[in-house]
Design a protein around this motif. Sequence first.
Motif, PDB file in Angstrom:
ATOM      1  N   THR A 122       4.522  49.062 -35.989  1.00 48.59           N
ATOM      2  CA  THR A 122       3.694  48.009 -36.962  1.00 48.59           C
ATOM      3  C   THR A 122       4.255  47.677 -37.388  1.00 48.59           C
ATOM      4  O   THR A 122       5.467  48.740 -38.152  1.00 48.59           O
ATOM      5  N   GLU A 123       4.740  46.074 -38.118  1.00 53.15           N
ATOM      6  CA  GLU A 123       5.194  46.227 -39.355  1.00 53.15           C
ATOM      7  C   GLU A 123       4.452  45.269 -40.111  1.00 53.15           C
ATOM      8  O   GLU A 123       4.722  44.102 -39.028  1.00 53.15           O
ATOM      9  N   GLU A 124       3.806  45.075 -41.317  1.00 53.21           N
ATOM     10  CA  GLU A 124       3.177  43.739 -41.887  1.00 53.21           C
ATOM     11  C   GLU A 124       3.801  42.129 -41.704  1.00 53.21           C
ATOM     12  O   GLU A 124       5.515  42.533 -42.203  1.00 53.21           O
ATOM     13  N   VAL A 125       3.463  41.257 -41.763  1.00 52.37           N
ATOM     14  CA  VAL A 125       3.687  39.944 -42.653  1.00 52.37           C
ATOM     15  C   VAL A 125       4.082  39.965 -43.243  1.00 52.37           C
ATOM     16  O   VAL A 125       3.450  40.794 -44.430  1.00 52.37           O
ATOM     17  N   PRO A 126       5.391  39.747 -43.932  1.00 54.59           N
ATOM     18  CA  PRO A 126       6.720  39.950 -45.084  1.00 54.59           C
ATOM     19  C   PRO A 126       5.455  39.035 -45.915  1.00 54.59           C
ATOM     20  O   PRO A 126       5.553  39.975 -47.310  1.00 54.59           O
ATOM     21  N   ASP A 127       4.982  37.987 -46.218  1.00 55.43           N
ATOM     22  CA  ASP A 127       3.736  37.944 -47.441  1.00 55.43           C
ATOM     23  C   ASP A 127       2.809  38.802 -47.623  1.00 55.43           C
ATOM     24  O   ASP A 127       2.088  39.420 -48.912  1.00 55.43           O
ATOM     25  N   ARG A 128       2.051  39.662 -47.108  1.00 51.49           N
ATOM     26  CA  ARG A 128       1.744  40.982 -46.896  1.00 51.49           C
ATOM     27  C   ARG A 128       2.210  42.173 -47.119  1.00 51.49           C
ATOM     28  O   ARG A 128       1.364  43.316 -47.210  1.00 51.49           O
ATOM     29  N   ALA A 129       3.313  42.212 -46.460  1.00 53.04           N
ATOM     30  CA  ALA A 129       4.112  43.601 -46.733  1.00 53.04           C
ATOM     31  C   ALA A 129       3.758  44.008 -48.078  1.00 53.04           C
ATOM     32  O   ALA A 129       3.881  43.776 -49.224  1.00 53.04           O
ATOM     33  N   GLY A 130       3.645  45.941 -48.353  1.00 49.67           N
ATOM     34  CA  GLY A 130       3.785  46.643 -49.053  1.00 49.67           C
ATOM     35  C   GLY A 130       2.587  46.482 -50.555  1.00 49.67           C
ATOM     36  O   GLY A 130       1.407  45.824 -49.505  1.00 49.67           O
ATOM     37  N   LYS A 131       2.110  47.281 -50.976  1.00 59.51           N
ATOM     38  CA  LYS A 131       0.913  48.176 -51.976  1.00 59.51           C
ATOM     39  C   LYS A 131       0.841  46.419 -52.533  1.00 59.51           C
ATOM     40  O   LYS A 131       1.402  45.672 -53.232  1.00 59.51           O
ATOM     41  N   ALA A 132      -0.514  45.902 -52.580  1.00 60.60           N
ATOM     42  CA  ALA A 132      -1.128  45.313 -53.606  1.00 60.60           C
ATOM     43  C   ALA A 132      -0.602  45.179 -54.699  1.00 60.60           C
ATOM     44  O   ALA A 132      -0.391  43.456 -55.275  1.00 60.60           O
ATOM     45  N   THR A 133      -0.670  45.797 -56.296  1.00 58.62           N
ATOM     46  CA  THR A 133       0.011  45.968 -57.084  1.00 58.62           C
ATOM     47  C   THR A 133       1.573  44.934 -57.013  1.00 58.62           C
ATOM     48  O   THR A 133       2.356  44.340 -57.407  1.00 58.62           O
ATOM     49  N   GLY A 134       2.146  45.910 -55.920  1.00 63.75           N
ATOM     50  CA  GLY A 134       3.814  45.023 -55.417  1.00 63.75           C
ATOM     51  C   GLY A 134       3.872  43.620 -55.269  1.00 63.75           C
ATOM     52  O   GLY A 134       4.550  43.200 -56.001  1.00 63.75           O
ATOM     53  N   ARG A 135       3.230  43.349 -54.399  1.00 57.04           N
ATOM     54  CA  ARG A 135       2.824  41.665 -53.897  1.00 57.04           C
ATOM     55  C   ARG A 135       2.804  40.928 -55.522  1.00 57.04           C
ATOM     56  O   ARG A 135       3.207  39.907 -55.519  1.00 57.04           O
ATOM     57  N   ARG A 136       1.667  41.431 -55.519  1.00 53.97           N
ATOM     58  CA  ARG A 136       1.369  40.734 -57.473  1.00 53.97           C
ATOM     59  C   ARG A 136       2.294  40.749 -58.515  1.00 53.97           C
ATOM     60  O   ARG A 136       2.599  39.896 -58.648  1.00 53.97           O
ATOM     61  N   VAL A 137       2.964  41.620 -58.904  1.00 53.92           N
ATOM     62  CA  VAL A 137       4.516  41.840 -59.319  1.00 53.92           C
ATOM     63  C   VAL A 137       5.177  40.991 -58.630  1.00 53.92           C
ATOM     64  O   VAL A 137       5.861  39.827 -59.944  1.00 53.92           O
ATOM     65  N   LEU A 138       5.488  40.563 -57.650  1.00 49.75           N
ATOM     66  CA  LEU A 138       6.679  39.923 -56.874  1.00 49.75           C
ATOM     67  C   LEU A 138       6.051  38.364 -57.275  1.00 49.75           C
ATOM     68  O   LEU A 138       7.438  37.250 -57.769  1.00 49.75           O
ATOM     69  N   GLU A 139       4.790  38.492 -57.366  1.00 48.24           N
ATOM     70  CA  GLU A 139       4.593  36.754 -57.757  1.00 48.24           C
ATOM     71  C   GLU A 139       4.752  36.263 -59.207  1.00 48.24           C
ATOM     72  O   GLU A 139       5.024  35.278 -59.695  1.00 48.24           O
ATOM     73  N   ILE A 140       4.463  37.505 -59.801  1.00 42.69           N
ATOM     74  CA  ILE A 140       4.661  36.997 -61.506  1.00 42.69           C
ATOM     75  C   ILE A 140       5.776  36.833 -61.848  1.00 42.69           C
ATOM     76  O   ILE A 140       6.405  36.639 -62.757  1.00 42.69           O
ATOM     77  N   LEU A 141       6.774  37.824 -61.261  1.00 38.19           N
ATOM     78  CA  LEU A 141       8.012  37.462 -61.204  1.00 38.19           C
ATOM     79  C   LEU A 141       8.447  36.539 -60.949  1.00 38.19           C
ATOM     80  O   LEU A 141       9.722  35.831 -61.272  1.00 38.19           O
ATOM     81  N   GLY A 142       7.925  35.637 -60.288  1.00 32.02           N
ATOM     82  CA  GLY A 142       8.256  34.469 -59.961  1.00 32.02           C
ATOM     83  C   GLY A 142       7.579  33.298 -60.503  1.00 32.02           C
ATOM     84  O   GLY A 142       7.574  31.694 -60.583  1.00 32.02           O
ATOM     85  N   LYS A 143       7.513  33.018 -61.307  1.00 33.43           N
ATOM     86  CA  LYS A 143       6.137  32.526 -62.430  1.00 33.43           C
ATOM     87  C   LYS A 143       7.171  32.396 -63.727  1.00 33.43           C
ATOM     88  O   LYS A 143       7.757  33.828 -64.630  1.00 33.43           O
ATOM     89  N   ARG A 144       6.560  31.197 -64.431  1.00 37.80           N
ATOM     90  CA  ARG A 144       7.121  31.026 -66.115  1.00 37.80           C
ATOM     91  C   ARG A 144       5.619  31.773 -66.339  1.00 37.80           C
ATOM     92  O   ARG A 144       4.745  31.661 -65.980  1.00 37.80           O
ATOM     93  N   ARG A 145       6.844  31.648 -67.554  1.00 41.49           N
ATOM     94  CA  ARG A 145       5.320  32.628 -68.724  1.00 41.49           C
ATOM     95  C   ARG A 145       4.378  31.877 -69.290  1.00 41.49           C
ATOM     96  O   ARG A 145       3.102  32.687 -69.429  1.00 41.49           O
ATOM     97  N   THR A 146       4.944  29.976 -69.767  1.00 44.15           N
ATOM     98  CA  THR A 146       3.461  29.245 -69.190  1.00 44.15           C
ATOM     99  C   THR A 146       2.599  29.278 -68.159  1.00 44.15           C
ATOM    100  O   THR A 146       1.458  28.590 -68.069  1.00 44.15           O
ATOM    101  N   ASP A 147       2.804  29.902 -66.975  1.00 45.64           N
ATOM    102  CA  ASP A 147       2.102  29.583 -65.265  1.00 45.64           C
ATOM    103  C   ASP A 147       0.909  30.655 -65.545  1.00 45.64           C
ATOM    104  O   ASP A 147       0.417  31.512 -64.283  1.00 45.64           O
ATOM    105  N   LEU A 148       1.251  32.254 -66.461  1.00 51.34           N
ATOM    106  CA  LEU A 148       0.314  33.594 -66.233  1.00 51.34           C
ATOM    107  C   LEU A 148      -1.012  33.023 -66.726  1.00 51.34           C
ATOM    108  O   LEU A 148      -1.460  32.633 -67.677  1.00 51.34           O
ATOM    109  N   THR A 149      -1.383  34.499 -65.632  1.00 54.76           N
ATOM    110  CA  THR A 149      -2.876  33.781 -65.335  1.00 54.76           C
ATOM    111  C   THR A 149      -3.689  35.217 -66.026  1.00 54.76           C
ATOM    112  O   THR A 149      -2.426  35.773 -66.501  1.00 54.76           O
ATOM    113  N   GLU A 150      -4.127  35.405 -67.011  1.00 55.60           N
ATOM    114  CA  GLU A 150      -5.525  36.697 -67.152  1.00 55.60           C
ATOM    115  C   GLU A 150      -5.253  37.998 -66.394  1.00 55.60           C
ATOM    116  O   GLU A 150      -4.807  38.279 -66.777  1.00 55.60           O
TER     117      GLU A 150
END
Length: 112
Positions: A39-67
């Motif tokens: 099996t291989e995950e779909v790229p946007d669902r690959a890896g652990k949830a926290t790792g995917r969240r870190v990826l999302e955060i890296l793509g954001k500007r500081r002013t766009d961060l949520t709580e």
Amino acid sequence: MAASGQISAELWDEFHTVVNMTSRELQEWLNVASAGEETEEVPDRAGKATGRRVLEILGKRRTDLTEDDVAVMERVCGIVRTQRGPDLEPTAGGEGWRHGLMDIGHDPLKPV
């Protein structure tokens, strides 16, 4: 907890220091780590949830961060601080330990 878009400069800087893998490196790692023999995950669902969240955060500007983003950043910084100590000098360790840190964007063999 900070309101949406309100994050301390200290947390922003610490997060971007402890997450020493680039977005591309982290995405590639998550893809490899989640791929199995059959099996291989779909790229946007690959890896652990926290790792995917870190990826999302890296793509954001500081002013766009949520709580929620801020909470993830605090958790990642806490994990790395607890497991690495204050100096973050490149350190060899067990494979499982290294891979666990890489799952959240920190490669302990890579200089910060």
